[in-house]
Scaffold this active site. Structure first.
Site, PDB file in Angstrom:
ATOM      1  N   LYS A  13       0.243  -3.395 -11.772  1.00 18.64           N
ATOM      2  CA  LYS A  13      -1.081  -2.998 -11.247  1.00 18.64           C
ATOM      3  C   LYS A  13      -1.156  -1.497 -10.983  1.00 18.64           C
ATOM      4  O   LYS A  13      -2.154  -0.855 -11.291  1.00 18.64           O
ATOM      5  CB  LYS A  13      -1.400  -3.737  -9.931  1.00 18.64           C
ATOM      6  N   ARG A  88      -6.912 -10.322  -2.339  1.00 17.24           N
ATOM      7  CA  ARG A  88      -5.664 -11.039  -2.567  1.00 17.24           C
ATOM      8  C   ARG A  88      -5.781 -12.505  -2.161  1.00 17.24           C
ATOM      9  O   ARG A  88      -4.777 -13.222  -2.135  1.00 17.24           O
ATOM     10  CB  ARG A  88      -4.566 -10.393  -1.720  1.00 17.24           C
ATOM     11  N   ARG A 127      12.970  -1.580 -10.126  1.00 15.76           N
ATOM     12  CA  ARG A 127      12.230  -0.536  -9.408  1.00 15.76           C
ATOM     13  C   ARG A 127      12.923  -0.185  -8.091  1.00 15.76           C
ATOM     14  O   ARG A 127      12.917   0.960  -7.657  1.00 15.76           O
ATOM     15  CB  ARG A 127      10.800  -1.042  -9.140  1.00 15.76           C
ATOM     16  N   ARG A 133      11.185   1.140  -1.464  1.00 20.38           N
ATOM     17  CA  ARG A 133      10.204   0.293  -0.792  1.00 20.38           C
ATOM     18  C   ARG A 133      10.921  -0.778  -0.006  1.00 20.38           C
ATOM     19  O   ARG A 133      11.738  -1.509  -0.557  1.00 20.38           O
ATOM     20  CB  ARG A 133       9.277  -0.352  -1.838  1.00 20.38           C
ATOM     21  N   ARG A 144       6.969 -12.673  -1.588  1.00 24.22           N
ATOM     22  CA  ARG A 144       5.754 -12.068  -2.164  1.00 24.22           C
ATOM     23  C   ARG A 144       5.264 -12.879  -3.362  1.00 24.22           C
ATOM     24  O   ARG A 144       4.063 -13.041  -3.553  1.00 24.22           O
ATOM     25  CB  ARG A 144       6.037 -10.620  -2.566  1.00 24.22           C
TER      26      ARG A 144
END
Ligand code: ADP
Length: 187
Positions: A13, A88, A127, A133, A144
């Site tokens: 995204k 969401r 990532r 993060r 998630r």
């Protein structure tokens, strides 16, 4: 033009949002980035959401909506928005629609980035090696993905029924995904 970008964590995204916003001259509003900025700046809102985000749970609808409304309004007054990571859940979509209708801010199209589960996990953990993060660890990633399936996935049917949905095979390299999105969007 106003666009929504929906997809599970790791679906791209952020990358596609940036590219599409630049290409169509839209304001890129990334819900997660805006929330992370609040956390980094130690704002009151940041303090309210930081634990939820660390766990990979959704933050309360009221908070994310309050954060986004003024930005959406400003974007609509300019050339339109590219919203990434909002709504969401169907509840958020219904609430956003009520607010958007009065402001002339309803979405013109919704893009859903479809990626198989194994590839999502692979991308997020890759990532994690380069970005810092706090929610990119195996336990939180699992949560998630579950939250996406439970809360966000129903949005796909919601927008399909409204004739707004464009489903994109996002299990390809980023350029191919951008090209596929551009092909389905109105000029
Ligand atoms: P990802 O899609 O990779 O999970 P995001 O940056 O879009 O990453 O979101 C990170 C976190 O921010 C989410 O796990 C959630 O805690 C919070 N968040 C983002 N958007 C919303 C939203 N629309 N409603 C509630 N919480 C949100």
């Amino acid at each position: 033009m106003n666009l929504l970008l929906i997809g599970p964590p790791g679906s791209g995204k952020g990358t596609q949002g940036e590219r599409l916003a630049a290409r169509f001259g839209l304001e890129h509003l990334a819900a997660g980035d805006l929330l992370r900025a609040e956390v980094e700046n130690h704002t009151e809102l940041g303090q309210q959401v930081s634990e939820l985000m660390k766990r990979g749970d959704l933050v309360p609808d009221k908070l994310i909506i309050e954060l986004l409304i003024p930005r959406v309004q400003a974007a609509v007054a300019a050339n339109g928005y590219l919203l990434d990571g909002f709504p969401r859940s169907v509840e958020q979509a219904v609430e956003a629609r009520k607010l958007a209708e009065t402001a002339g801010a309803v979405p013109d199209a919704v893009v859903y980035l479809d990626v198989p589960r194994a590839e999502l996990v692979r991308r997020i953990l890759a990532r994690a090696e380069t970005e810092d993060r706090s929610d990119d660890n195996p336990t939180t990633v699992e949560n998630r993905l579950r939250v996406f399936d439970e809360a966000t996935r129903p949005l796909i049917d919601y927008y399909r029924e409204r004739g707004l949905l464009h489903e994109i095979d996002a299990d390809q390299d980023a350029d191919a995904v951008t090209a596929a999105i551009v092909r389905v969007l109105p000029d």
